[in-house]
Design an enzyme around this catalytic site. Sequence first.
Site, PDB file in Angstrom:
ATOM      1  CE  LYS A 173     -31.927 -10.629  45.892  1.00  0.00           C
ATOM      2  NZ  LYS A 173     -31.171 -11.798  45.393  1.00  0.00           N
ATOM      3  CD  GLU A 247     -29.408  -2.229  34.069  1.00  0.00           C
ATOM      4  OE1 GLU A 247     -28.715  -2.437  33.081  1.00  0.00           O
ATOM      5  OE2 GLU A 247     -28.971  -2.300  35.217  1.00  0.00           O
ATOM      6  CB  CYS A 281     -30.162  -8.184  29.233  1.00  0.00           C
ATOM      7  SG  CYS A 281     -28.837  -6.969  29.176  1.00  0.00           S
ATOM      8  CD  GLU A 381     -34.469 -12.268  28.569  1.00  0.00           C
ATOM      9  OE1 GLU A 381     -35.130 -12.258  29.623  1.00  0.00           O
ATOM     10  OE2 GLU A 381     -33.524 -11.502  28.361  1.00  0.00           O
TER      11      GLU A 381
END
Length: 489
Positions: A173, A247, A281, A381
């Site tokens: 997905k 992750e 990331c 973040e």
Amino acid sequence: MLNQTSSYIGGGSGSTANRSTMTIANPATDEELAEVVLADENDVNDAVAAAGAAQREWQSFSVAARANALWKFSQLLDERAEELAALDTTNTGKAIREARGEGAQLGRIARYWAGSVDKILGQQIPTTSTELTYTKREALGVVAAITPWNAPAVSTVHRIASAVACGNGVIVKPSEWSPLSSRIIAEMTVQAGMPVGLVNLIVGGGKAGHALASHPGIGGIRFTGGIETGQKIAHAAADTFKKITLELGGKSPNIVFDDADMERALRGSLWGIFANTGQICCSGSRLLVQENIAEEFVGRLTAMAEKVRVGNPFDEANHIGPLAFRRQYERVLDYIDIARNEGATIATGGGRPDGVGSAGCYVAPTILTGVEPNFRIAQEEVFGPVLSVLTFADEKEAIEIANGTVHGLATMLWTENLPRSLRISDAVEAGNVWVNTARAYGPTLPFSGFKASGVGNAMAEGAIEGCTRVKRVTVAYGEADGTPGWDDL
Ligand code: NAD
């Protein structure tokens, strides 16, 4: 008429009737790009059924036949790498020079897994002289991979190749914002000789993702994305005892000591935060620079950041394109405002760059000074081209600041002092440490996050762990062993 993109289930598009849709735009121009048909729970059920049936067929393939299909997949990926790179650039605004680099990796990733099919080994464990105990790694059955939008083709190829190499059926997905290249890649698996239905694509958002994470017919979830979504997935997966690999996000420190090779540290720090418009990331979004060199280093870095060419991502001369979609663009601008209100100073950037016009989701490389470790901009973040600068006096303080967030994905470290590099590598809470380099990764290397940056190791052998379960078999074969149980009965 706008192109439509939808799921790929059992070799077809599934039903598009009564499904909700969303429109995605080219982030470089704001022009409408495609209508995305969002999968619902029925589609997820169909995909699980298709993947389960095809997985049983895949199990009957010899190991050599499975490796051949993956090898053929790698060749098809090589042939269409340019097309896939261009699609990712159109869909996400990734600079074409970067998208081409990722396109070149696709075939290599599939080849790594083609070569791994016959190396997924068990063990033989000594017990008694007349007992044989061995373990084997079995497929989980159907594995679902839920991925973000920052590297769509690479993420999809890796998740497909690792799962099928381990003998699983797979449902990918992709993010609802970036499904275009994934759809083509899923179709290529059938051309490569994998059974129809072995690889499926569910195009949808959080609802479809939740349906996958909670589906009892799925044995494992491999998720890449934000921390909050990771928590939701872990909860949903726990109810049906799925194996999970997460992750998640990062706020990675990029630590520069006064004994570093300055040219190298400057180039690596610049690329380490601004490549892919900061949407990576493990980008080094916190610059920790030793205080006695801070002024000079930040001054030179700022001058370099001002030379980064931002604009049309298809222009080979540009280093970075826009952010991937409007919501992300607004989020990044909000974070710059938050930092400003917290007391940070904008050394460069801080909004739209000059010369890009009014269309598109462009943000200039932004460097913020005067940031304190407790500021939100130093803790959360951003996932955009925004670098927070913090200073430290010595190793102890550098480690304290580096470890002072919930994240633990990566640390970049610049020093010419070997013992120091080893001490810091030991002390930082991060799954990946790069000394005198930035963001070095590839299909052969482990990749994991500590703390809130993840669970499990997503790459290389870690992916085998995430896609299989271990069965132990013990066989007694001594003639004199007798029957196990109570002697007196
Ligand atoms: P996101 O968490 O919003 O979405 C990721 C995926 O999860 C998408 O496919 C989305 O549709 C799906 N999803 C959303 N809600 C869900 C739910 N309730 N249940 C199941 N699935 C759901 O993340 P994003 O904005 O797409 O990506 C950015 C994030 O990804 C950043 O935090 C970034 O650090 C992280 N990321 C991590 C890595 C890594 O390797 N650690 C790599 C790339 C990106």
